[in-house]
Design an enzyme around this catalytic site. Structure first.
Site, short mmCIF file in Angstrom:
data_model
loop_
_atom_site.label_atom_id
_atom_site.label_comp_id
_atom_site.label_asym_id
_atom_site.label_seq_id
_atom_site.Cartn_x
_atom_site.Cartn_y
_atom_site.Cartn_z
N ASP A 82 -7.24 -1.26 -4.39
CA ASP A 82 -8.27 -0.83 -3.44
C ASP A 82 -9.19 0.22 -4.07
O ASP A 82 -10.40 0.21 -3.83
CB ASP A 82 -7.63 -0.26 -2.17
CG ASP A 82 -6.80 -1.28 -1.42
OD1 ASP A 82 -7.10 -2.48 -1.51
OD2 ASP A 82 -5.83 -0.87 -0.76
N ASP A 84 0.85 -1.19 0.00
CA ASP A 84 0.00 0.00 0.00
C ASP A 84 0.89 1.24 0.00
O ASP A 84 2.02 1.20 0.49
CB ASP A 84 -0.90 0.02 1.24
CG ASP A 84 -2.00 -1.03 1.18
OD1 ASP A 84 -2.45 -1.38 0.08
OD2 ASP A 84 -2.42 -1.49 2.26
#
Length: 151
Positions: free
Chosen positions: A129, A111
């Site tokens: 995401d 991330d």
């Protein structure tokens, strides 16, 4: 644009951006402020899901992702959904597959988008995401619209 192309685009963008961030010498040691106080690039190895739910349950999350991708693919192939639902599912398949690849090969998800809206430290996230979130929102809206048409 076909659903397969959308899935491939999401997967390529997701894996390419993760690769670039993972291989940035600067991001290995610090965050890069893009908009100070609001948006940063911060490399995080996430062993869980959103908001650190199921932390260190990588194998379980990979299995859930694989089942979800399989069910969505089955639905797309057997049900031939309408255009907006197909587009939403393609985004969701690409996003789920992108994070699943990380979990299977690395044992964590990479991330890097780090936001602080109104001073709140929002969970760090990635391209997969974003695709998943947009896909879910589109699927909900398409379902609501379909319900309205049948009411």
């Amino acid at each position: 644009m076909t659903a397969a192309i959308i899935v491939v685009i999401v997967l390529v963008l997701d894996q390419l951006t993760k690769f670039m961030v993972q291989n940035s010498a600067v991001l290995q040691t610090q965050s890069i402020p893009i908009i100070p106080g609001f948006f940063y690039l911060t490399y995080v190895k996430n062993t869980g899901a959103a908001w650190s739910a199921f932390a260190d349950k990588t194998q379980l999350l990979a299995l859930v992702s694989a089942v979800a991708v399989g069910v969505m693919l089955w639905y797309v192939i057997t049900r031939k959904p309408k255009k907006w639902i197909l587009f939403a599912l393609a985004l969701m398949i690409g996003g789920a597959a992108g994070n699943m690849i990380d979990r299977i090969w690395l044992g964590y998800v990479r991330d890097f988008f780090d936001f602080y809206p109104f001073g709140y430290n929002f969970p760090v996230f990635n391209v997969a995401d974003i695709a998943l979130t947009i896909g879910v929102i589109m699927l909900i809206l398409a379902s609501l619209k379909e319900e309205d048409q049948h009411a």
